[in-house]
Design an enzyme around this catalytic site. Structure first.
Site, PDB file in Angstrom:
ATOM      1  N   ARG A   1       2.096   5.645  -0.759  1.00 17.47           N
ATOM      2  CA  ARG A   1       3.165   6.656  -0.886  1.00 17.47           C
ATOM      3  C   ARG A   1       3.572   7.008  -2.345  1.00 17.47           C
ATOM      4  NH1 ARG A   1       7.155   3.904   0.105  1.00 17.47           N
ATOM      5  NH2 ARG A   1       6.391   2.167   0.449  1.00 17.47           N
TER       6      ARG A   1
ATOM      7  N   TYR B   1      -2.593  10.778   2.524  1.00 17.44           N
ATOM      8  CA  TYR B   1      -2.719   9.117   2.736  1.00 17.44           C
ATOM      9  C   TYR B   1      -1.315   8.762   3.498  1.00 17.44           C
ATOM     10  CZ  TYR B   1      -4.062   4.372   1.793  1.00 17.44           C
ATOM     11  OH  TYR B   1      -4.363   2.975   1.908  1.00 17.44           O
TER      12      TYR B   1
ATOM     13  N   LYS C   1       7.204   6.731   8.276  1.00 18.57           N
ATOM     14  CA  LYS C   1       8.225   6.745   7.468  1.00 18.57           C
ATOM     15  C   LYS C   1       9.065   8.248   7.370  1.00 18.57           C
ATOM     16  CE  LYS C   1       6.562   2.919   5.797  1.00 18.57           C
ATOM     17  NZ  LYS C   1       7.062   1.621   6.306  1.00 18.57           N
TER      18      LYS C   1
ATOM     19  N   HIS D   1      13.631  -0.608   8.698  1.00 17.91           N
ATOM     20  CA  HIS D   1      12.188  -1.037   8.138  1.00 17.91           C
ATOM     21  C   HIS D   1      11.979  -2.495   8.344  1.00 17.91           C
ATOM     22  CE1 HIS D   1       9.221  -1.351   4.397  1.00 17.91           C
ATOM     23  NE2 HIS D   1       8.701  -0.948   5.540  1.00 17.91           N
TER      24      HIS D   1
ATOM     25  N   SER E   1       7.839  -3.109   1.594  1.00 15.86           N
ATOM     26  CA  SER E   1       6.503  -2.960   1.714  1.00 15.86           C
ATOM     27  C   SER E   1       5.439  -3.780   0.963  1.00 15.86           C
ATOM     28  CB  SER E   1       6.114  -1.383   1.214  1.00 15.86           C
ATOM     29  OG  SER E   1       6.816  -0.606   2.063  1.00 15.86           O
TER      30      SER E   1
ATOM     31  N   CYS F   1       5.278  -7.157   1.447  1.00 17.70           N
ATOM     32  CA  CYS F   1       6.186  -8.344   1.331  1.00 17.70           C
ATOM     33  C   CYS F   1       5.900  -9.014   2.499  1.00 17.70           C
ATOM     34  CB  CYS F   1       7.475  -8.027   0.979  1.00 17.70           C
ATOM     35  SG  CYS F   1       7.337  -7.360  -0.641  1.00 17.70           S
TER      36      CYS F   1
ATOM     37  N   ASP G   1       6.597  -2.971  11.494  1.00 14.63           N
ATOM     38  CA  ASP G   1       7.023  -2.160  10.585  1.00 14.63           C
ATOM     39  C   ASP G   1       8.558  -1.665  10.652  1.00 14.63           C
ATOM     40  OD1 ASP G   1       6.396  -1.247   7.621  1.00 14.63           O
ATOM     41  OD2 ASP G   1       6.269   0.505   8.501  1.00 14.63           O
TER      42      ASP G   1
ATOM     43  N   ASN H   1      -3.933  -1.519  -2.156  1.00 16.12           N
ATOM     44  CA  ASN H   1      -3.207  -0.935  -0.865  1.00 16.12           C
ATOM     45  C   ASN H   1      -4.241  -0.381   0.169  1.00 16.12           C
ATOM     46  OD1 ASN H   1      -0.741   0.062   0.464  1.00 16.12           O
ATOM     47  ND2 ASN H   1      -1.050   2.068  -0.220  1.00 16.12           N
TER      48      ASN H   1
ATOM     49  N   ARG I   1      -5.933  -0.071   3.722  1.00 19.76           N
ATOM     50  CA  ARG I   1      -5.115  -0.230   4.948  1.00 19.76           C
ATOM     51  C   ARG I   1      -5.919  -0.118   6.133  1.00 19.76           C
ATOM     52  NH1 ARG I   1       0.774  -0.958   4.802  1.00 19.76           N
ATOM     53  NH2 ARG I   1       1.303  -0.820   2.563  1.00 19.76           N
TER      54      ARG I   1
ATOM     55  N   ARG J   1      10.138 -10.541  -2.378  1.00 21.96           N
ATOM     56  CA  ARG J   1       9.213 -11.327  -3.300  1.00 21.96           C
ATOM     57  C   ARG J   1       9.816 -11.655  -4.589  1.00 21.96           C
ATOM     58  NH1 ARG J   1       3.379 -10.946  -3.109  1.00 21.96           N
ATOM     59  NH2 ARG J   1       2.844  -9.793  -1.285  1.00 21.96           N
TER      60      ARG J   1
ATOM     61  N   ASN K   1       5.160 -20.452   7.979  1.00 19.89           N
ATOM     62  CA  ASN K   1       6.495 -19.940   7.811  1.00 19.89           C
ATOM     63  C   ASN K   1       7.240 -20.264   9.334  1.00 19.89           C
ATOM     64  OD1 ASN K   1       6.289 -19.027   5.461  1.00 19.89           O
ATOM     65  ND2 ASN K   1       5.585 -16.932   6.347  1.00 19.89           N
TER      66      ASN K   1
HETATM   67  P1  GDP Z   1       3.966  -5.898   5.145  1.00 16.62           P
HETATM   68  O1  GDP Z   1       3.492  -4.668   3.909  1.00 16.62           O
HETATM   69  O2  GDP Z   1       5.260  -5.974   4.396  1.00 16.62           O
HETATM   70  O3  GDP Z   1       3.648  -5.673   6.305  1.00 16.62           O
HETATM   71  O4  GDP Z   1       3.221  -6.883   4.216  1.00 16.62           O
HETATM   72  P2  GDP Z   1       1.945  -7.765   4.913  1.00 16.62           P
HETATM   73  O5  GDP Z   1       2.134  -8.623   5.856  1.00 16.62           O
HETATM   74  O6  GDP Z   1       0.857  -6.744   4.970  1.00 16.62           O
HETATM   75  O7  GDP Z   1       1.359  -8.813   3.468  1.00 16.62           O
HETATM   76  C1  GDP Z   1       1.419  -8.212   2.418  1.00 16.62           C
HETATM   77  C2  GDP Z   1       0.692  -9.158   1.594  1.00 16.62           C
HETATM   78  O8  GDP Z   1       1.481 -10.301   1.101  1.00 16.62           O
HETATM   79  C3  GDP Z   1      -0.894  -9.497   1.778  1.00 16.62           C
HETATM   80  O9  GDP Z   1      -1.558  -9.610   0.983  1.00 16.62           O
HETATM   81  C4  GDP Z   1      -0.450 -11.008   2.616  1.00 16.62           C
HETATM   82  O10 GDP Z   1      -1.501 -11.644   2.458  1.00 16.62           O
HETATM   83  C5  GDP Z   1       0.809 -11.374   1.500  1.00 16.62           C
HETATM   84  N1  GDP Z   1       1.569 -12.333   2.409  1.00 16.62           N
HETATM   85  C6  GDP Z   1       1.966 -12.207   3.547  1.00 16.62           C
HETATM   86  N2  GDP Z   1       2.758 -13.189   4.049  1.00 16.62           N
HETATM   87  C7  GDP Z   1       2.778 -14.122   2.988  1.00 16.62           C
HETATM   88  C8  GDP Z   1       3.133 -15.504   2.820  1.00 16.62           C
HETATM   89  O11 GDP Z   1       3.792 -16.050   3.800  1.00 16.62           O
HETATM   90  N3  GDP Z   1       2.937 -16.220   1.701  1.00 16.62           N
HETATM   91  C9  GDP Z   1       2.082 -15.588   0.597  1.00 16.62           C
HETATM   92  N4  GDP Z   1       1.925 -16.046  -0.290  1.00 16.62           N
HETATM   93  N5  GDP Z   1       1.819 -14.189   0.866  1.00 16.62           N
HETATM   94  C10 GDP Z   1       1.847 -13.746   1.809  1.00 16.62           C
HETATM   95  P1  PGA Z   2       4.043  -1.775   4.919  1.00 16.50           P
HETATM   96  O1  PGA Z   2       4.149  -0.299   5.406  1.00 16.50           O
HETATM   97  O2  PGA Z   2       5.633  -1.943   4.802  1.00 16.50           O
HETATM   98  O3  PGA Z   2       3.291  -2.535   5.880  1.00 16.50           O
HETATM   99  O4  PGA Z   2       3.546  -1.812   3.652  1.00 16.50           O
HETATM  100  C1  PGA Z   2       3.898   0.820   4.844  1.00 16.50           C
HETATM  101  C2  PGA Z   2       4.516   1.190   3.767  1.00 16.50           C
HETATM  102  O5  PGA Z   2       5.877   0.829   3.723  1.00 16.50           O
HETATM  103  O6  PGA Z   2       4.331   1.939   2.848  1.00 16.50           O
HETATM  104 MN    MN Z   3       6.535  -0.247   5.784  1.00 20.18          MN
HETATM  105 MN    MN Z   4       2.677  -3.867   7.569  1.00 22.57          MN
END
Ligand code: GDP
Ligand code: PGA
Ligand code: MN
Ligand code: MN
Length: 608
Positions: A81, A220, A229, A249, A271, A273, A296, A386, A388, A419, A517
């Protein structure tokens, strides 16, 4: 060619006169070679994909290893993004607020008229009707995306309820959000196409008052799949403000304890996290069950019984690939087994996908996301950070049976998080709704590869909505406070703050995360049942050592102290950074949040 003689423009498969007129108008402006109205059928998907394969945009993966799945490699300058190119064009700049890029709507319309003039030359214009939320639900809303990207049309087919059903739901006069997308790469007569057309110049533009979206130059993710979004967050947050609901979100998770008591949890993390991972959590504690409703976005409204109900407006997952493995997220791996589009992952020599963290050792003979042989000694990752996947939600083995319930699910707890290598405890419970809104408003997190900002640098990301709130964030805080004040306090979800990302002095994560978790969710669930203890600290209620189930984790006392102790000196510094942030909102910042800040500093002073 005049629009009336354009192949595919007539007859339109709808009697919705406003929609037809708008499609004609956009065709006249963008001058495509032909028009295709998407019906969302399987045959149509096949045709679209065959065309994308012929153009080199998609590569079919091994049909035995990964049936119905494809790989795309984007232009290296079109990988995330683009927040600096995202605009909220409200009539009044103050209504976009200090956290959005604002541009004058009249000037912007002029600019877009120029940019979109002839932008689809030589390409097909796809008309993509879609529903955000289950078809026919009162919580759902409709949109139509016009795009010159077949990749976007296919991806919208995965991520939304797309096609004839949505068109039918529109009827002859239904309301829809119009969204126009172009790659910004017109083709001259006889000009050869490239696999990932896009433009150096990118504009992701929203008109909140007229509820319109215009996107130029990127193919993208959130820049181009405009239901996600742009609509479900930026435009929907404005609709929600005006109509008294919430567009957030947030993932939505169903958690059932060993006694069979179910809780619905919504969680907002920035995003990349951990939303998708938490939504698909595999509990490590016996007897606990987690099911997925969304990963999401959550649209939430108070029901007649006074409880807050949430639906997932999407129909697919657009998840981060790197870090996803059998060990971290088996459910995601199973979801991706078929009918998935992967973008910017690496390719294996035997026709499958790979990314950092998927398996060890790194396979030989990888092709990296840029299409070159991967050199493991180069220090460059094989997959873009990033990278996907876009996969249908119903393929998730833990998808909750009620995930498409038109009434939504009643939310028991809301989690905020980010984070944070330091300061922020593993879990903190807010004292009440207003304190929870204060917590949400002050979320800060380290930057990730999901957007083009600096990776690792801490930035404020209130409610994980910084890039997604379509109006003044001060007004958004006020909206949260107002909804809470109007509701029956006993029926409001309880609010918690979590942080899986504390690091020790060596820079390693202190908390094992992922499936573990569930131990934090267990404490939250027991708090809701009035069964788990907490200690009051200046920043909120944290678990006592005994109330958190840490059996078998082997965490040292130092680790526990890092995770659970609140350091008043560190927090005094944290609290000291809030006023500069709050001041950016001027008088749009609710007074109640300033009072929360003062109360926090008093609680800190009392223990120092
Ligand atoms: P989203 O974009 O918020 O949906 O995040 P994701 O679930 O796709 O996770 C993003 C990144 O954070 C990935 O590389 C995961 O492996 C990492 N991640 C997710 N949950 C955890 C966790 O509980 N601990 C750690 N250390 N990393 C995590
Ligand atoms: P994410 O969703 O929260 O899984 O990273 C896409 C984004 O926020 O760009
Ligand atoms: Mn998102
Ligand atoms: Mn996600």
């Amino acid at each position: 060619m005049t629009s009336s003689s354009l192949p595919g423009l007539h007859p339109a498969p709808t009697r919705h006169a406003r929609l037809v007129a708008w499609v004609e108008q956009i065709a006249a402006l963008t001058k495509p070679a032909r028009v295709h109205w998407c019906d969302g059928s399987a045959e149509e998907k096949e045709t679209l994909i065959a065309d994308l394969v012929a153009r080199g945009t998609l590569t079919q993966l091994d049909p035995v290893k990964r049936p119905g799945s494809y790989h795309a490699a984007s232009d290296p300058k079109d990988v995330a993004r683009v927040e600096s190119r995202t605009f909220i064009c409200s009539d009044d700049a103050a209504d976009a607020g200090p956290t959005n890029n604002w541009a004058d709507p009249i000037e912007m319309r002029d600019r877009l008229d120029g940019l979109f003039d002839g932008c689809m030359a030589g390409r097909t214009m796809y008309v993509v009707p879609f529903s955000m939320g289950p078809l026919g639900s009162e919580l759902s809303a409709l949109g139509v995306e016009i795009t010159d990207s077949g990749y976007v049309a296919v991806s919208m087919g995965i991520m939304t309820r797309m096609g004839a059903g949505a068109l039918e739901a529109l009827g002859e006069d239904g309301t829809f959000v119009p969204a126009v997308h172009t790659l910004g790469a017109p083709l001259a007569e006889g000009q050869a196409d490239v696999p990932w057309p896009c433009n150096e110049q990118k504009w992701i533009v929203h008109f909140p008052e007229t509820r319109e979206i215009w996107s130029y130059g990127s193919g993208y993710g959130g820049n181009a799949l405009l239901g996600k979004k742009c609509y479900a967050l930026r435009i929907a947050s404005v609709m929600a403000r005006d109509e008294g609901w919430l567009a957030e979100h947030m993932l939505i998770l169903k958690l059932t304890d060993p006694k069979g008591r179910a809780k619905y949890i919504a969680a907002a993390f920035p995003s990349a996290c951990g939303k998708t991972n938490l939504a698909m959590l595999q509990p490590t504690l016996p007897g606990w069950k987690a099911e997925t409703v969304g990963d999401d976005i959550a649209w939430m409204r108070f029901g007649e019984d006074g409880r807050l109900y949430a639906v997932n407006p999407e129909a697919g997952f657009f998840g981060v690939a790197p870090g996803t493995s059998r060990n971290t997220n088996q459910n995601a791996i199973s979801t991706l087994a078929r009918d998935t589009v992967f973008t910017n992952t690496a390719l294996t020599a035997d026709g499958d996908v790979w990314w950092e963290g998927l398996s060890k050792p790194v396979p030989e003979g990888l092709t990296n996301w840029k299409g070159q042989p991967h050199d493991p000694t180069s220090g460059e990752p094989a997959a873009h950070p990033n990278a996907r996947f876009a996969a249908p939600a119903h393929q998730c083995p833990t998808i909750a049976p009620e995930w498409e319930d038109p009434r939504g699910v009643p939310i028991d707890a809301i989690l905020f998080g980010g984070r944070r290598a330091s300061a922020v405890p593993l879990v903190t419970e807010a004292f009440d709704w207003e304190h929870g809104v204060f917590m949400g408003s002050t979320v800060a997190s380290e930057g990730t590869a999901a957007a083009e900002n600096a990776v690792g640098e801490i930035r404020r990301d209130p409610f994980a909505m910084l890039p997604f709130c379509g109006y003044n964030m001060g007004d958004y805080f006020a909206h949260w406070l107002t909804l809470g004040a109007k509701a029956d306090a006993a029926k409001l979800p309880r609010i918690f703050f979590v942080n899986w990302f504390r690091k020790d002095q060596d820079g390693s994560f202190v908390w094992p995360g992922f499936g573990e978790n569930v131990r934090v969710l267990k404490w939250i669930s027991e708090r809701l049942e009035g069964e788990a203890e907490a200690v009051d600290t200046p920043v909120g209620r944290v678990p006592t050592r005994q109330s958190l189930d840490l059996d078998g984790l082997g965490l040292s006392e130092t680790a526990l102290a890092t995770l659970l102790d609140v350091d008043a000196e560190v927090w005094t510094e944290e609290a000291g950074m809030i006023p500069a942030f709050y001041e950016t909102f001027g008088d749009r910042l609710p007074k109640a949040l300033w009072s929360q800040h003062v109360a926090l500093t008093h609680r800190l002073d009392a223990v120092l």
